[in-house]
Design an enzyme around this catalytic site. Structure first.
Site, PDB file in Angstrom:
ATOM      1  N   SER A  22       5.195  32.801  -3.369  1.00 39.69           N
ATOM      2  CA  SER A  22       5.061  33.193  -4.775  1.00 39.69           C
ATOM      3  C   SER A  22       4.705  34.510  -5.272  1.00 39.69           C
ATOM      4  CB  SER A  22       4.093  32.348  -5.387  1.00 39.69           C
ATOM      5  OG  SER A  22       3.680  32.738  -6.639  1.00 39.69           O
ATOM      6  N   HIS A  24       9.675  32.866  -5.375  1.00 38.27           N
ATOM      7  CA  HIS A  24       9.267  31.934  -6.334  1.00 38.27           C
ATOM      8  C   HIS A  24       8.665  32.698  -7.376  1.00 38.27           C
ATOM      9  CE1 HIS A  24       7.610  27.937  -7.765  1.00 38.27           C
ATOM     10  NE2 HIS A  24       6.543  28.617  -7.777  1.00 38.27           N
ATOM     11  N   ASP A  52       6.638  32.559 -11.014  1.00 37.78           N
ATOM     12  CA  ASP A  52       5.900  31.860 -11.764  1.00 37.78           C
ATOM     13  C   ASP A  52       5.852  32.112 -13.302  1.00 37.78           C
ATOM     14  OD1 ASP A  52       4.774  29.481 -10.110  1.00 37.78           O
ATOM     15  OD2 ASP A  52       3.776  31.375  -9.018  1.00 37.78           O
ATOM     16  N   MET A  92       4.417  31.774 -16.874  1.00 40.29           N
ATOM     17  CA  MET A  92       3.392  31.003 -17.783  1.00 40.29           C
ATOM     18  C   MET A  92       3.051  31.696 -19.227  1.00 40.29           C
ATOM     19  SD  MET A  92       0.478  30.931 -14.806  1.00 40.29           S
ATOM     20  CE  MET A  92       0.823  30.493 -13.022  1.00 40.29           C
ATOM     21  N   HIS A 101      10.105  28.838 -11.755  1.00 40.57           N
ATOM     22  CA  HIS A 101       8.933  27.744 -12.021  1.00 40.57           C
ATOM     23  C   HIS A 101       8.410  28.073 -13.406  1.00 40.57           C
ATOM     24  CE1 HIS A 101       4.874  25.489 -11.059  1.00 40.57           C
ATOM     25  NE2 HIS A 101       5.654  24.934 -11.775  1.00 40.57           N
ATOM     26  N   MET A 127       5.985  27.334 -16.399  1.00 39.54           N
ATOM     27  CA  MET A 127       5.102  26.543 -16.984  1.00 39.54           C
ATOM     28  C   MET A 127       4.765  26.807 -18.380  1.00 39.54           C
ATOM     29  SD  MET A 127       2.823  27.154 -13.332  1.00 39.54           S
ATOM     30  CE  MET A 127       3.927  28.304 -12.913  1.00 39.54           C
ATOM     31  N   MET A 130       3.331  19.434  -7.796  1.00 45.30           N
ATOM     32  CA  MET A 130       2.171  20.654  -7.737  1.00 45.30           C
ATOM     33  C   MET A 130       1.064  20.039  -6.745  1.00 45.30           C
ATOM     34  SD  MET A 130       2.748  23.098  -9.824  1.00 45.30           S
ATOM     35  CE  MET A 130       1.406  23.938  -9.151  1.00 45.30           C
ATOM     36  N   ASP A 175       3.822  23.022  -4.119  1.00 47.80           N
ATOM     37  CA  ASP A 175       3.583  24.072  -4.543  1.00 47.80           C
ATOM     38  C   ASP A 175       1.878  24.367  -4.876  1.00 47.80           C
ATOM     39  OD1 ASP A 175       3.205  26.578  -6.119  1.00 47.80           O
ATOM     40  OD2 ASP A 175       4.416  26.211  -7.697  1.00 47.80           O
TER      41      ASP A 175
HETATM   42  C1  DX5 Z   1       0.310  27.842  -9.548  1.00 48.86           C
HETATM   43  C2  DX5 Z   1       1.644  28.579  -9.224  1.00 48.86           C
HETATM   44  C3  DX5 Z   1       1.812  28.641  -7.871  1.00 48.86           C
HETATM   45  C4  DX5 Z   1       0.808  29.494  -7.243  1.00 48.86           C
HETATM   46  C5  DX5 Z   1       0.901  29.419  -5.822  1.00 48.86           C
HETATM   47  O1  DX5 Z   1       0.336  27.479 -10.978  1.00 48.86           O
HETATM   48  O2  DX5 Z   1       2.830  27.563  -9.496  1.00 48.86           O
HETATM   49  O3  DX5 Z   1       3.058  29.084  -7.463  1.00 48.86           O
HETATM   50  O4  DX5 Z   1       1.270  30.613  -7.379  1.00 48.86           O
HETATM   51  O5  DX5 Z   1      -0.152  30.138  -5.175  1.00 48.86           O
HETATM   52  P1  DX5 Z   1      -0.916  29.750  -4.143  1.00 48.86           P
HETATM   53  O6  DX5 Z   1      -0.069  29.643  -2.768  1.00 48.86           O
HETATM   54  O7  DX5 Z   1      -1.983  30.953  -3.886  1.00 48.86           O
HETATM   55  O8  DX5 Z   1      -1.786  28.530  -4.318  1.00 48.86           O
HETATM   56 ZN    ZN Z   2       4.829  27.941  -8.922  1.00 52.50          ZN
END
Ligand code: DX5
Ligand code: ZN
Length: 213
Positions: free
Chosen positions: A6, A31, A33, A35, A64, A66, A135, A173
């Site tokens: 990520s 990956h 993220d 948000m 991903h 969110m 998750m 994840d």
């Molecule tokens: C959290 C994200 C993850 C996060 C994982 O909301 O979806 O992808 O970046 O990070 P680590 O591996 O540090 O938990």
């Molecule tokens: Zn993620």
């Protein structure tokens, strides 16, 4: 085990180089993220940055979402041509319709589940999905502690997938590291996402290698 670092934990001042570095270190997917500050209490990146990530990457993107407005974000990121787009089922009234929309773009659809969420809603969707993202932390931030409750959920999901005769992959994840990778593999995980474990390590290649069990 496929490994999807990520980029959330990367050095954003050197994002292009950070993406290249994980691609050169043997990762399978990148990956990303996304948000929106509503579905989760954090705000990350939009299409301009994701396009730059795509240009720097030699591996397929795993986006991903969110976010609250999934349809809007699917349209926004489809032109980047990621391999996967996952959306949270907690935030979607019409998951079946959205899966079709993602597939119509030529992208593999995936559904993400928060830690508290059961598998009931997936029964009639598994066949339609290329991947399910479970998750193992509450979404919103990198560097959180792994929630072992996901292991039982992975085992149950694997059973459902086998029973349906589907090819759906299971991705986990959050909080993944060399400390829990054996248990994740044993439970039936196909892809792990790891942010801080890889990007906070001094040797990306070694860190990625340690997850390829
Ligand atoms: C959290 C994200 C993850 C996060 C994982 O909301 O979806 O992808 O970046 O990070 P680590 O591996 O540090 O938990
Ligand atoms: Zn993620």
């Amino acid at each position: 085990m496929l490994v999807a670092p990520s980029i959330l934990s990367a050095d954003f001042g050197n994002l292009g180089a950070e993406v290249k570095a994980i691609c050169d270190s043997g990762c399978d997917l990148v990956h990303v993220d996304v948000m929106d500050g509503h579905f989760v209490p954090n705000l990350t990146i939009g299409p301009v940055v994701v396009e730059a990530v795509e240009k720097a990457s030699t591996k397929p993107l795993d986006i991903h979402l969110m976010v609250e407005n999934n349809r809007f974000f699917v349209d926004l990121f489809a032109p980047v041509k990621p391999k996967y787009i996952s959306f949270h089922i907690e935030e979607e009234k019409h998951p079946h319709r959205l899966i079709q929309k993602i597939r119509d773009y030529g992208i593999s659809p995936a559904i993400a589940l928060n830690p508290h969420r059961g598998l009931e809603d997936l029964e009639y969707l598994i066949d339609e999905l290329d991947m399910i993202l479970l998750m193992s932390v509450n979404p919103g931030f990198g560097g959180q502690k792994f929630l072992p409750l996901v292991l039982d959920k992975v085992r149950r999901l694997k059973e459902l997938i086998v029973k349906k005769g589907a090819n759906t992959l299971i991705e986990v994840d959050g909080g993944v590291s060399d400390k829990n990778i054996a248990k994740l593999k044993d439970a039936g995980v196909d892809i792990v996402v790891a942010g801080s474990y890889i990007y906070k390590s001094s040797d990306y290649q070694k860190a990625i290698e340690s997850l390829k069990v």
